[in-house]
Design a protein around this motif. Sequence first.
Motif, PDB file in Angstrom:
ATOM      1  N   ALA A 295     -54.626 -65.049  38.705  1.00  0.00           N
ATOM      2  CA  ALA A 295     -55.935 -65.694  38.850  1.00  0.00           C
ATOM      3  C   ALA A 295     -55.825 -67.013  39.601  1.00  0.00           C
ATOM      4  O   ALA A 295     -56.715 -67.373  40.371  1.00  0.00           O
ATOM      5  CB  ALA A 295     -56.552 -65.927  37.479  1.00  0.00           C
ATOM      6  N   ARG A 296     -54.720 -67.710  39.402  1.00  0.00           N
ATOM      7  CA  ARG A 296     -54.531 -69.014  40.038  1.00  0.00           C
ATOM      8  C   ARG A 296     -54.044 -68.895  41.480  1.00  0.00           C
ATOM      9  O   ARG A 296     -54.037 -69.884  42.205  1.00  0.00           O
ATOM     10  CB  ARG A 296     -53.532 -69.836  39.227  1.00  0.00           C
ATOM     11  N   SER A 297     -53.628 -67.706  41.876  1.00  0.00           N
ATOM     12  CA  SER A 297     -53.012 -67.528  43.182  1.00  0.00           C
ATOM     13  C   SER A 297     -53.942 -66.922  44.227  1.00  0.00           C
ATOM     14  O   SER A 297     -53.511 -66.679  45.361  1.00  0.00           O
ATOM     15  CB  SER A 297     -51.766 -66.635  43.053  1.00  0.00           C
ATOM     16  N   THR A 298     -55.186 -66.682  43.870  1.00  0.00           N
ATOM     17  CA  THR A 298     -56.082 -65.972  44.787  1.00  0.00           C
ATOM     18  C   THR A 298     -56.776 -66.873  45.792  1.00  0.00           C
ATOM     19  O   THR A 298     -57.514 -66.396  46.660  1.00  0.00           O
ATOM     20  CB  THR A 298     -57.153 -65.204  43.998  1.00  0.00           C
ATOM     21  N   GLY A 299     -56.581 -68.172  45.702  1.00  0.00           N
ATOM     22  CA  GLY A 299     -57.213 -69.082  46.644  1.00  0.00           C
ATOM     23  C   GLY A 299     -58.726 -68.996  46.569  1.00  0.00           C
ATOM     24  O   GLY A 299     -59.305 -69.013  45.485  1.00  0.00           O
ATOM     25  N   THR A 300     -59.364 -68.862  47.720  1.00  0.00           N
ATOM     26  CA  THR A 300     -60.832 -68.830  47.758  1.00  0.00           C
ATOM     27  C   THR A 300     -61.373 -67.404  47.886  1.00  0.00           C
ATOM     28  O   THR A 300     -62.553 -67.216  48.178  1.00  0.00           O
ATOM     29  CB  THR A 300     -61.355 -69.667  48.934  1.00  0.00           C
ATOM     30  N   VAL A 301     -60.535 -66.408  47.646  1.00  0.00           N
ATOM     31  CA  VAL A 301     -60.990 -65.016  47.739  1.00  0.00           C
ATOM     32  C   VAL A 301     -62.130 -64.778  46.760  1.00  0.00           C
ATOM     33  O   VAL A 301     -62.033 -65.103  45.573  1.00  0.00           O
ATOM     34  CB  VAL A 301     -59.826 -64.045  47.438  1.00  0.00           C
ATOM     35  N   GLY A 302     -63.232 -64.233  47.249  1.00  0.00           N
ATOM     36  CA  GLY A 302     -64.374 -63.935  46.402  1.00  0.00           C
ATOM     37  C   GLY A 302     -65.312 -65.089  46.172  1.00  0.00           C
ATOM     38  O   GLY A 302     -66.308 -64.956  45.463  1.00  0.00           O
ATOM     39  N   MET A 303     -65.041 -66.239  46.790  1.00  0.00           N
ATOM     40  CA  MET A 303     -65.901 -67.406  46.638  1.00  0.00           C
ATOM     41  C   MET A 303     -66.884 -67.473  47.806  1.00  0.00           C
ATOM     42  O   MET A 303     -66.636 -66.921  48.879  1.00  0.00           O
ATOM     43  CB  MET A 303     -65.064 -68.687  46.543  1.00  0.00           C
ATOM     44  N   HIS A 304     -68.007 -68.148  47.597  1.00  0.00           N
ATOM     45  CA  HIS A 304     -69.066 -68.236  48.603  1.00  0.00           C
ATOM     46  C   HIS A 304     -69.282 -69.706  48.966  1.00  0.00           C
ATOM     47  O   HIS A 304     -69.646 -70.513  48.117  1.00  0.00           O
ATOM     48  CB  HIS A 304     -70.369 -67.647  48.047  1.00  0.00           C
ATOM     49  N   PHE A 305     -69.053 -70.028  50.232  1.00  0.00           N
ATOM     50  CA  PHE A 305     -69.214 -71.415  50.648  1.00  0.00           C
ATOM     51  C   PHE A 305     -69.433 -71.470  52.154  1.00  0.00           C
ATOM     52  O   PHE A 305     -69.061 -70.562  52.900  1.00  0.00           O
ATOM     53  CB  PHE A 305     -67.985 -72.242  50.267  1.00  0.00           C
ATOM     54  N   ALA A 306     -70.048 -72.557  52.578  1.00  0.00           N
ATOM     55  CA  ALA A 306     -70.215 -72.822  53.999  1.00  0.00           C
ATOM     56  C   ALA A 306     -68.875 -73.302  54.564  1.00  0.00           C
ATOM     57  O   ALA A 306     -68.027 -73.796  53.817  1.00  0.00           O
ATOM     58  CB  ALA A 306     -71.297 -73.879  54.213  1.00  0.00           C
ATOM     59  N   PRO A 307     -68.658 -73.165  55.873  1.00  0.00           N
ATOM     60  CA  PRO A 307     -67.358 -73.521  56.465  1.00  0.00           C
ATOM     61  C   PRO A 307     -66.854 -74.908  56.096  1.00  0.00           C
ATOM     62  O   PRO A 307     -65.670 -75.081  55.798  1.00  0.00           O
ATOM     63  CB  PRO A 307     -67.625 -73.404  57.967  1.00  0.00           C
ATOM     64  N   LEU A 308     -67.735 -75.894  56.076  1.00  0.00           N
ATOM     65  CA  LEU A 308     -67.297 -77.261  55.784  1.00  0.00           C
ATOM     66  C   LEU A 308     -66.946 -77.460  54.308  1.00  0.00           C
ATOM     67  O   LEU A 308     -66.385 -78.499  53.935  1.00  0.00           O
ATOM     68  CB  LEU A 308     -68.379 -78.263  56.206  1.00  0.00           C
TER      69      LEU A 308
END
Length: 273
Positions: free
Chosen positions: A231-244
């Motif tokens: 869970a701690r190693s997935t980085g931003t996979v599956g997250m929703h955000f604007a480029p900045l």
Amino acid sequence: MAFEYAGSGALDYFPCRYGKSKLLFRGPRRDLTKPFVGALGGTETYGKFIADPWPALLEDRLEFPVVNFGYLNAGIDVFYSEPQIPEIAKSSNLTIIQLLGAPNMSNRFYAVHPRRNDRFLRASNLMRAVFDDVDFTEFNFTRHMLTSLQEFAPDRFDTLVTELRTAWIARMRGLLEKVTGPKLLLWVADYHAPLESDPLGPEPLLVSKDMVAEIAPLADGLVKVNPSTMARSTGTVGMHFAPLEEPAANTMPGPIVHQEIAEALAPEVRKYI
């Protein structure tokens, strides 16, 4: 429960207020006249960059309303000072309280913004006396200030940490006394990538097991979640955000951490609904 702005990649959190509160919680707005479980917490509970944060996932598992009272950048002060919180707690079957870090609250050394608790406002005379060689006008955020002080004056930094931990225990006692009815403490341990470390220590910042043990008897239970290595190693996979927003997203727990929190809470919360 999650909706996206077309084309932006960022989520619409449908921020909403309850009662006379000035705080903007994650929406859509829920009906508090019917039975529900309340979830108090900071950015992690709010679910920044997450389509379905742990309160939504817990609701799905329980098939019972779980209202998200997470507040962005909150420390204990936000909830301790909010007069609507006791009223919300009275209406709920159970209140889940996420343990928040010690730096983001006013204390004898410094003051923080009453709602954006991560924002440093001013140093007290005591702070200026202990760190008389520091220019505090350079700091806008508590984490930056504490990290700088730890590096610049490690011999004096322990004095500040002792104050923060003492204040944390006192403030948590006050909050738990205000929140009437059944309440469950949620301790989410460090959720950052395994090879990353914060100089101030693991999440929640500057909170030790002895501190938690001191306030735990004031609640009806404690659930500690140690996020898995995966869970701690997935980085931003599956997250929703604007480029900045990618740098900020990298500091937040990902979807699998939220799933593990919901899974850990579900059997304990079922006892109260």
